[in-house]
Write a protein that holds these residues in place. Structure first.
Motif, short mmCIF file in Angstrom:
data_model
loop_
_atom_site.label_atom_id
_atom_site.label_comp_id
_atom_site.label_asym_id
_atom_site.label_seq_id
_atom_site.Cartn_x
_atom_site.Cartn_y
_atom_site.Cartn_z
N MET A 1 -41.64 128.43 10.33
CA MET A 1 -40.44 127.66 10.42
C MET A 1 -40.13 126.31 9.83
N SER A 2 -39.36 125.95 8.94
CA SER A 2 -39.31 124.62 8.57
C SER A 2 -38.27 123.79 8.97
N PHE A 3 -38.48 122.55 9.10
CA PHE A 3 -37.60 121.40 9.81
C PHE A 3 -36.72 120.79 8.55
N LEU A 4 -37.08 121.29 7.45
CA LEU A 4 -36.14 120.66 6.41
C LEU A 4 -35.01 120.79 6.09
N VAL A 272 -50.60 103.04 7.75
CA VAL A 272 -51.26 104.71 7.86
C VAL A 272 -50.72 105.27 6.78
N PHE A 273 -49.29 105.20 6.59
CA PHE A 273 -48.57 105.85 5.42
C PHE A 273 -47.94 104.77 4.49
N ASP A 274 -48.10 105.15 3.38
CA ASP A 274 -47.61 104.24 2.41
C ASP A 274 -46.15 104.02 2.53
N ASP A 275 -45.23 104.97 2.66
CA ASP A 275 -43.91 104.92 3.18
C ASP A 275 -43.35 106.01 3.87
N MET A 276 -42.12 105.89 4.32
CA MET A 276 -41.64 107.04 5.24
C MET A 276 -41.65 108.37 4.73
N THR A 277 -41.59 108.26 3.23
CA THR A 277 -41.52 109.49 2.79
C THR A 277 -42.75 110.25 2.94
N ALA A 278 -43.93 109.74 3.07
CA ALA A 278 -45.19 110.22 3.00
C ALA A 278 -45.69 110.62 4.39
N HIS A 279 -44.73 110.25 5.58
CA HIS A 279 -45.18 110.72 6.90
C HIS A 279 -45.33 112.25 7.37
N SER A 280 -46.35 112.29 8.18
CA SER A 280 -46.94 113.64 8.48
C SER A 280 -45.88 114.27 9.43
N LEU A 281 -44.95 113.66 10.00
CA LEU A 281 -44.10 114.17 10.85
C LEU A 281 -43.24 115.47 10.57
N PRO A 282 -42.93 115.87 9.33
CA PRO A 282 -42.60 117.11 9.15
C PRO A 282 -43.55 118.18 9.11
N MET A 283 -44.90 117.76 8.44
CA MET A 283 -45.87 119.19 8.79
C MET A 283 -46.36 119.20 10.35
N LEU A 284 -46.22 118.21 11.21
CA LEU A 284 -46.42 118.40 12.66
C LEU A 284 -45.51 119.21 13.09
N ALA A 290 -44.96 119.41 19.78
CA ALA A 290 -44.28 118.82 20.73
C ALA A 290 -44.15 117.28 20.06
N VAL A 291 -43.42 116.80 19.14
CA VAL A 291 -43.48 115.69 18.69
C VAL A 291 -42.23 114.74 19.19
N THR A 292 -42.59 113.59 19.66
CA THR A 292 -41.33 112.79 20.24
C THR A 292 -41.63 111.37 19.11
N LEU A 293 -40.45 110.64 19.14
CA LEU A 293 -40.31 109.57 18.16
C LEU A 293 -40.35 108.41 19.26
N ASN A 294 -41.00 107.19 18.97
CA ASN A 294 -41.12 105.96 19.87
C ASN A 294 -41.17 104.73 19.07
N SER A 295 -41.20 103.46 19.69
CA SER A 295 -41.14 102.28 18.94
C SER A 295 -42.27 101.55 18.94
N ASP A 296 -43.34 101.81 19.73
CA ASP A 296 -44.69 101.15 19.87
C ASP A 296 -44.58 99.98 20.06
N ALA A 315 -35.18 108.71 5.40
CA ALA A 315 -36.32 109.00 4.47
C ALA A 315 -36.67 110.67 4.46
N LEU A 316 -36.59 111.43 5.36
CA LEU A 316 -37.01 112.75 5.31
C LEU A 316 -35.83 113.77 5.39
N PRO A 317 -35.96 114.52 4.66
CA PRO A 317 -34.83 115.66 4.82
C PRO A 317 -34.75 116.63 6.05
N LEU A 318 -34.55 115.85 7.17
CA LEU A 318 -34.43 116.49 8.51
C LEU A 318 -33.12 116.85 9.02
N GLY A 319 -33.04 118.10 9.23
CA GLY A 319 -31.61 118.57 10.04
C GLY A 319 -31.28 118.06 11.35
N GLU A 320 -29.94 118.20 11.54
CA GLU A 320 -29.32 117.97 12.79
C GLU A 320 -30.17 118.56 14.05
#
Length: 358
Positions: A1-4, A272-284, A290-296, A315-320
């Motif tokens: 399943m893809s989240f892109l 950790v990543f050069d820019d947001m487009t390189a983030h591992s979030l889509p792969m996770l 079960a990924v969550t987003l946070n501000s640290d 930055a990432l092609p993520l859907g609604e």
């Protein structure tokens, strides 16, 4: 399943799009936020003046200009300098209340706040002063805004096991008297300080019935995530973005429903990543984690929770549907009762059904 999802036109400013408005307004939880990392430069200088603390920066702008980090340690050096202005219970209250106002504005219904008592104990500030200031602000936040919250005491991993045990002992009375203080975590420099260093401390915490989380897989290898699970019995993993190095680990995280509290702006700010487009979030997400987003540490890394959502979705092609999933993950991964989580999910479902994104 893809989240892109298909990439939207760059001619449309994402922050003004219907999806962006929906992401910002939806009910959500924040599970990875260091309260000392919410100290904005303006408040640092105000507290320094109130407490007669001399800062190594001549102005607010000079301090903000110093936020050009090259890695985690370069950030920590400034982070601990900023915390030096916190001396009284009122200081901790004011710091926490400033975050509360931003959390309410970001439509956060539940927050789990990390704090670092060792940073303050070393300066002669008793742990009770820290806990009482934070908890009093959170009590007021619940009474005035309905904001649910918990507190998590974090051990500094660059310090010794002995120091962690001493900190736990000094805080045991607080765990008994402050109901929202429910767990422990492990933060600070991951490099050279593997989870195994604190296995005995976490075993003691588990025996006391405390919830357990740990930073792992931020700058360190995927093996640190495994060790945090196996040696510390961590119930959530903070960051965990290097899990993509280990497919078997990804499968385990998904199967055991171990949530990752990912902090996108932090990851980019600390290289950790050069820019947001390189983030591992889509792969996770594609692996079913079960990924969550946070501000640290939002004052240092460029934004609070909604800003992290906007940065990721721009930055990432993520859907609604990914926005809904991330919010639901945050609510379900909270250290809260089943009744609380069911109520929050129902609020999210109702909002989602009533609010178009296009």
């Amino acid at each position: 399943m893809s989240f892109l999802a298909p990439t939207t036109s760059s001619s449309t400013l994402f922050s003004e799009s219907p999806l962006a408005r929906k992401l910002c307004a939806m009910p959500k939880a924040e599970l990875h936020m260091h309260i000392e990392g919410s100290l904005e430069p303006e408040l640092i200088f105000a507290l320094a003046e109130r407490n007669g603390v001399t800062l190594p920066y001549p102005s607010v702008d000079a301090l903000r200009d110093a936020y050009a980090f090259t890695d985690l340690q370069s950030f920590l050096d400034i982070y601990y300098a900023g915390a030096s202005v916190l001396l009284t219970e009122q200081d901790f209250y004011d710091m926490t209340w400033a975050y509360v106002e931003r959390a309410v504005a970001d439509h956060i219904v539940h927050t789990e706040i990390f704090f670092d008592p060792q940073t303050h104990i070393a300066r002669g500030v008793p742990v009770e002063v820290v806990v009482n200031g934070i908890s009093r602000a959170l009590d007021d936040a619940e009474a005035r805004h309905g904001l649910s919250s918990r507190m998590i005491l974090c051990f500094l991993r660059h310090l010794s096991e002995e120091d962690a045990f001493a900190t736990l002992a000094s805080a045991e009375a607080c765990f008994k008297t402050v109901p929202r203080l429910i767990g422990v975590g492990l933060d600070s420099s991951e490099q050279g300080n593997p989870p195994e260093k604190f296995a005995r401390v976490f075993a003691r915490c588990e025996a006391l019935g405390l919830r357990r989380v740990a930073h792992a897989g931020e700058e360190g290898p995927a093996q640190n995530i495994r060790d945090a699970l196996d040696l510390l019995h961590a119930e959530r993993i903070d960051h965990g973005v290097t899990a993509i190095e280990d497919q078997a680990l990804l499968q385990r995280l998904a199967a055991e429903k171990i949530a990752l509290t990912v902090c996108p702006l932090s990851n980019v700010k600390l290289k950790v990543f050069d820019d947001m487009t390189a983030h591992s979030l889509p792969m996770l997400l594609d692996a079913g984690v079960a990924v969550t987003l946070n501000s640290d540490d939002p004052a240092y890394f460029g934004g609070y929770l909604n800003t992290n959502y906007l940065a990721v979705f721009e930055a990432l092609p993520l859907g609604e549907e990914t926005g809904y999933l991330l919010a639901r993950n945050s609510l379900e991964a909270a250290f809260a009762t089943d009744e609380e989580k069911a109520r929050w999910v129902a609020q999210l479902d109702a909002f989602w059904a009533q609010t178009p994104a296009a």
